[in-house]
Design a protein around this motif. Structure first.
Motif, PDB file in Angstrom:
ATOM      1  N   TRP A 199      45.022  23.377  56.613  1.00  0.00           N
ATOM      2  CA  TRP A 199      45.343  24.187  55.433  1.00  0.00           C
ATOM      3  C   TRP A 199      44.307  24.034  54.327  1.00  0.00           C
ATOM      4  O   TRP A 199      43.974  25.013  53.639  1.00  0.00           O
ATOM      5  CB  TRP A 199      46.735  23.812  54.896  1.00  0.00           C
ATOM      6  CG  TRP A 199      46.779  22.450  54.244  1.00  0.00           C
ATOM      7  CD1 TRP A 199      47.098  21.281  54.844  1.00  0.00           C
ATOM      8  CD2 TRP A 199      46.478  22.146  52.880  1.00  0.00           C
ATOM      9  NE1 TRP A 199      47.017  20.238  53.945  1.00  0.00           N
ATOM     10  CE2 TRP A 199      46.644  20.740  52.726  1.00  0.00           C
ATOM     11  CE3 TRP A 199      46.086  22.908  51.773  1.00  0.00           C
ATOM     12  CZ2 TRP A 199      46.419  20.097  51.510  1.00  0.00           C
ATOM     13  CZ3 TRP A 199      45.866  22.249  50.564  1.00  0.00           C
ATOM     14  CH2 TRP A 199      46.041  20.870  50.438  1.00  0.00           C
ATOM     15  N   TYR A 200      43.805  22.816  54.140  1.00  0.00           N
ATOM     16  CA  TYR A 200      42.892  22.545  53.025  1.00  0.00           C
ATOM     17  C   TYR A 200      41.569  23.295  53.175  1.00  0.00           C
ATOM     18  O   TYR A 200      40.913  23.620  52.178  1.00  0.00           O
ATOM     19  CB  TYR A 200      42.638  21.041  52.908  1.00  0.00           C
ATOM     20  CG  TYR A 200      41.861  20.472  54.078  1.00  0.00           C
ATOM     21  CD1 TYR A 200      40.491  20.273  54.007  1.00  0.00           C
ATOM     22  CD2 TYR A 200      42.508  20.153  55.269  1.00  0.00           C
ATOM     23  CE1 TYR A 200      39.777  19.767  55.077  1.00  0.00           C
ATOM     24  CE2 TYR A 200      41.814  19.652  56.340  1.00  0.00           C
ATOM     25  CZ  TYR A 200      40.444  19.452  56.244  1.00  0.00           C
ATOM     26  OH  TYR A 200      39.746  18.969  57.320  1.00  0.00           O
ATOM     27  N   GLN A 201      41.187  23.571  54.424  1.00  0.00           N
ATOM     28  CA  GLN A 201      39.958  24.330  54.644  1.00  0.00           C
ATOM     29  C   GLN A 201      40.135  25.775  54.192  1.00  0.00           C
ATOM     30  O   GLN A 201      39.270  26.334  53.512  1.00  0.00           O
ATOM     31  CB  GLN A 201      39.575  24.265  56.117  1.00  0.00           C
ATOM     32  CG  GLN A 201      39.306  22.852  56.607  1.00  0.00           C
ATOM     33  CD  GLN A 201      38.881  22.784  58.057  1.00  0.00           C
ATOM     34  OE1 GLN A 201      38.527  23.802  58.665  1.00  0.00           O
ATOM     35  NE2 GLN A 201      38.915  21.584  58.632  1.00  0.00           N
ATOM     36  N   PHE A 237      42.392  26.853  52.048  1.00  0.00           N
ATOM     37  CA  PHE A 237      42.581  26.790  50.597  1.00  0.00           C
ATOM     38  C   PHE A 237      41.239  26.839  49.865  1.00  0.00           C
ATOM     39  O   PHE A 237      41.061  27.600  48.902  1.00  0.00           O
ATOM     40  CB  PHE A 237      43.334  25.496  50.256  1.00  0.00           C
ATOM     41  CG  PHE A 237      43.447  25.208  48.777  1.00  0.00           C
ATOM     42  CD1 PHE A 237      44.507  25.707  48.042  1.00  0.00           C
ATOM     43  CD2 PHE A 237      42.506  24.416  48.135  1.00  0.00           C
ATOM     44  CE1 PHE A 237      44.616  25.438  46.686  1.00  0.00           C
ATOM     45  CE2 PHE A 237      42.604  24.141  46.785  1.00  0.00           C
ATOM     46  CZ  PHE A 237      43.672  24.648  46.058  1.00  0.00           C
ATOM     47  N   GLN A 238      40.289  26.053  50.344  1.00  0.00           N
ATOM     48  CA  GLN A 238      39.006  25.963  49.654  1.00  0.00           C
ATOM     49  C   GLN A 238      38.109  27.172  49.904  1.00  0.00           C
ATOM     50  O   GLN A 238      37.174  27.413  49.138  1.00  0.00           O
ATOM     51  CB  GLN A 238      38.287  24.672  50.059  1.00  0.00           C
ATOM     52  CG  GLN A 238      39.026  23.435  49.555  1.00  0.00           C
ATOM     53  CD  GLN A 238      38.272  22.164  49.848  1.00  0.00           C
ATOM     54  OE1 GLN A 238      37.583  21.620  49.004  1.00  0.00           O
ATOM     55  NE2 GLN A 238      38.400  21.689  51.079  1.00  0.00           N
ATOM     56  N   ALA A 289      40.137  26.597  44.339  1.00  0.00           N
ATOM     57  CA  ALA A 289      39.926  25.165  44.120  1.00  0.00           C
ATOM     58  C   ALA A 289      39.539  24.887  42.671  1.00  0.00           C
ATOM     59  O   ALA A 289      40.013  23.923  42.057  1.00  0.00           O
ATOM     60  CB  ALA A 289      38.846  24.647  45.068  1.00  0.00           C
ATOM     61  N   ILE A 312      42.442  22.322  41.095  1.00  0.00           N
ATOM     62  CA  ILE A 312      42.187  20.890  41.278  1.00  0.00           C
ATOM     63  C   ILE A 312      41.942  20.136  39.971  1.00  0.00           C
ATOM     64  O   ILE A 312      42.400  18.989  39.838  1.00  0.00           O
ATOM     65  CB  ILE A 312      41.018  20.680  42.257  1.00  0.00           C
ATOM     66  CG1 ILE A 312      41.408  21.199  43.652  1.00  0.00           C
ATOM     67  CG2 ILE A 312      40.629  19.208  42.334  1.00  0.00           C
ATOM     68  CD1 ILE A 312      40.283  21.178  44.658  1.00  0.00           C
ATOM     69  N   TRP A 372      44.759  15.053  44.644  1.00  0.00           N
ATOM     70  CA  TRP A 372      43.936  15.782  45.616  1.00  0.00           C
ATOM     71  C   TRP A 372      43.258  14.821  46.592  1.00  0.00           C
ATOM     72  O   TRP A 372      43.367  14.966  47.813  1.00  0.00           O
ATOM     73  CB  TRP A 372      42.907  16.619  44.870  1.00  0.00           C
ATOM     74  CG  TRP A 372      41.916  17.376  45.695  1.00  0.00           C
ATOM     75  CD1 TRP A 372      40.584  17.140  45.771  1.00  0.00           C
ATOM     76  CD2 TRP A 372      42.161  18.510  46.546  1.00  0.00           C
ATOM     77  NE1 TRP A 372      39.978  18.050  46.608  1.00  0.00           N
ATOM     78  CE2 TRP A 372      40.920  18.903  47.092  1.00  0.00           C
ATOM     79  CE3 TRP A 372      43.307  19.229  46.884  1.00  0.00           C
ATOM     80  CZ2 TRP A 372      40.791  19.978  47.967  1.00  0.00           C
ATOM     81  CZ3 TRP A 372      43.175  20.308  47.767  1.00  0.00           C
ATOM     82  CH2 TRP A 372      41.941  20.669  48.288  1.00  0.00           C
ATOM     83  N   THR A 384      45.612  12.844  48.928  1.00  0.00           N
ATOM     84  CA  THR A 384      46.208  13.664  49.981  1.00  0.00           C
ATOM     85  C   THR A 384      45.438  13.533  51.292  1.00  0.00           C
ATOM     86  O   THR A 384      46.018  13.603  52.378  1.00  0.00           O
ATOM     87  CB  THR A 384      46.239  15.144  49.550  1.00  0.00           C
ATOM     88  OG1 THR A 384      47.035  15.263  48.362  1.00  0.00           O
ATOM     89  CG2 THR A 384      46.814  16.039  50.637  1.00  0.00           C
ATOM     90  N   PHE A 385      44.139  13.306  51.192  1.00  0.00           N
ATOM     91  CA  PHE A 385      43.287  13.301  52.382  1.00  0.00           C
ATOM     92  C   PHE A 385      42.812  11.909  52.763  1.00  0.00           C
ATOM     93  O   PHE A 385      42.768  11.573  53.951  1.00  0.00           O
ATOM     94  CB  PHE A 385      42.072  14.201  52.143  1.00  0.00           C
ATOM     95  CG  PHE A 385      42.444  15.579  51.703  1.00  0.00           C
ATOM     96  CD1 PHE A 385      42.996  16.487  52.586  1.00  0.00           C
ATOM     97  CD2 PHE A 385      42.296  15.972  50.375  1.00  0.00           C
ATOM     98  CE1 PHE A 385      43.372  17.752  52.182  1.00  0.00           C
ATOM     99  CE2 PHE A 385      42.672  17.245  49.957  1.00  0.00           C
ATOM    100  CZ  PHE A 385      43.209  18.131  50.864  1.00  0.00           C
ATOM    101  N   ALA A 421      34.225  22.692  47.614  1.00  0.00           N
ATOM    102  CA  ALA A 421      34.753  23.816  48.392  1.00  0.00           C
ATOM    103  C   ALA A 421      33.643  24.584  49.100  1.00  0.00           C
ATOM    104  O   ALA A 421      33.867  25.172  50.165  1.00  0.00           O
ATOM    105  CB  ALA A 421      35.536  24.750  47.479  1.00  0.00           C
ATOM    106  N   TYR A 479      33.026  24.359  52.802  1.00  0.00           N
ATOM    107  CA  TYR A 479      33.886  25.152  53.686  1.00  0.00           C
ATOM    108  C   TYR A 479      33.611  26.651  53.554  1.00  0.00           C
ATOM    109  O   TYR A 479      33.759  27.395  54.519  1.00  0.00           O
ATOM    110  CB  TYR A 479      35.355  24.830  53.396  1.00  0.00           C
ATOM    111  CG  TYR A 479      35.655  23.389  53.703  1.00  0.00           C
ATOM    112  CD1 TYR A 479      35.970  22.990  54.989  1.00  0.00           C
ATOM    113  CD2 TYR A 479      35.560  22.410  52.707  1.00  0.00           C
ATOM    114  CE1 TYR A 479      36.195  21.655  55.291  1.00  0.00           C
ATOM    115  CE2 TYR A 479      35.779  21.074  52.997  1.00  0.00           C
ATOM    116  CZ  TYR A 479      36.093  20.695  54.295  1.00  0.00           C
ATOM    117  OH  TYR A 479      36.297  19.370  54.591  1.00  0.00           O
TER     118      TYR A 479
END
Length: 287
Positions: free
Chosen positions: A152-154, A156-157, A163, A167, A174, A177-178, A208, A211
């Motif tokens: 999901w984060y990919q 999102f960015q 972002a 953020i 943030w 989370t990872f 971001a 990505y």
């Protein structure tokens, strides 16, 4: 401490930060971090490395303490490789052993692709092999057949501006989370360092961009199926990773003339979860 405080290098390609550790006149080992980390991710591995190595750990553009540059083209992985090469030129390092984790592993491959005679040995950790078209296709098929929730984060960015809007002021949440371990927690001082760096203005956008440029990167890599890495190589895999799934290892032996694979009971950030074990494999492989 194993690594130095960040040092600044002014190169024709921009202003970059790096850390050093080990023996100043030792055999150069270039260590490249991934997202959302910085050169500090090698601190704990470094404490277990054998004597005789000189570690150079750059901060990639847009992360750590290196410059935040506008424009997505600067974050193409081929361009990031040129950044690192310009830093090594400035440090008068012509030949080196090369190690990369996550996006740093992609940048390492781009360096080895552009300047294979400079790379004596290559270590990749928890990231795709860019010329492994068969294995990477199997990854896509596996992800599409199940849940892609972990990615999901990919997405999102990749959405323009999202972002940058969401953020700032939430960097601690943030990052946490990872950046977390599976069996062992990542050191708090490392997490604090990544939060500090992500609070540097512009970082949500430059992070971001790693990505946002992926589609263009992938088009280049799709032309590399015939390439074979000629330098000795080692792949160290944290086998509890939820994003870099085991299928990424399928067929990688076809991409190298000499490849060794080692697996560690750890998640994505294996160099911080199991630094002593990872350093043990590095000590066996590096010269």
């Amino acid at each position: 401490m194993f690594l130095s405080e960040p040092k600044t290098l002014f190169t024709p390609r921009g202003t970059f930060s790096y850390r050093e550790g080990g023996q100043p006149d030792g055999a150069p080992v270039v260590m490249l971090h991934g997202w959302p980390e910085s050169s500090y991710c090698w601190e704990y591995v470094g404490r277990h490395l054998k004597a005789g190595l000189r570690v150079i750990a750059p901060d990639l553009r847009g992360l750590g303490d290196s410059e935040r540059t506008d424009g997505q083209r600067h974050y193409l992985k081929q361009a990031l490789a040129q950044d690192v090469t310009s830093m090594l030129d400035k440090l008068d390092i012509s030949e080196f052993q090369l190690l990369g984790h996550d996006w740093g592993g992609i940048v390492a491959q781009e360096i080895a692709l552009a300047a294979p005679r400079r790379v004596q040995k290559m270590v990749i950790m928890n990231i795709a092999i860019i010329n492994n078209l068969k294995g990477n296709k199997e990854v896509i098929e596996k992800v599409r057949s199940g849940s892609s929730e972990a990615y999901w984060y990919q997405h999102f960015q990749q959405i323009p501006g999202l972002a940058e809007a969401m953020i700032p002021d939430k960097e601690d949440v943030w990052i946490r989370t990872f950046v977390k371990g599976v069996e062992t927690s990542i050191p708090e001082d490392a997490i604090a360092e990544y939060v500090r760096a992500y609070r540097i203005p512009g970082t949500p956008g430059t992070g971001a961009n790693y990505y946002r440029t992926f589609s263009d990167d992938s088009k280049r890599w799709a032309t590399l199926s015939a390439h074979r890495w000629t330098m000795p190589a080692l792949y160290i895999y944290g086998k509890e990773d939820k994003v870099i799934i085991p299928e990424y290892l399928n067929h990688i032996e076809e991409c190298f003339e000499d490849i060794r694979v080692e697996k560690v009971v750890a998640g994505h950030f294996l160099q911080e979860e199991k630094p002593e074990e990872v350093a043990g494999y590095l000590n066996e492989f590096l010269v």
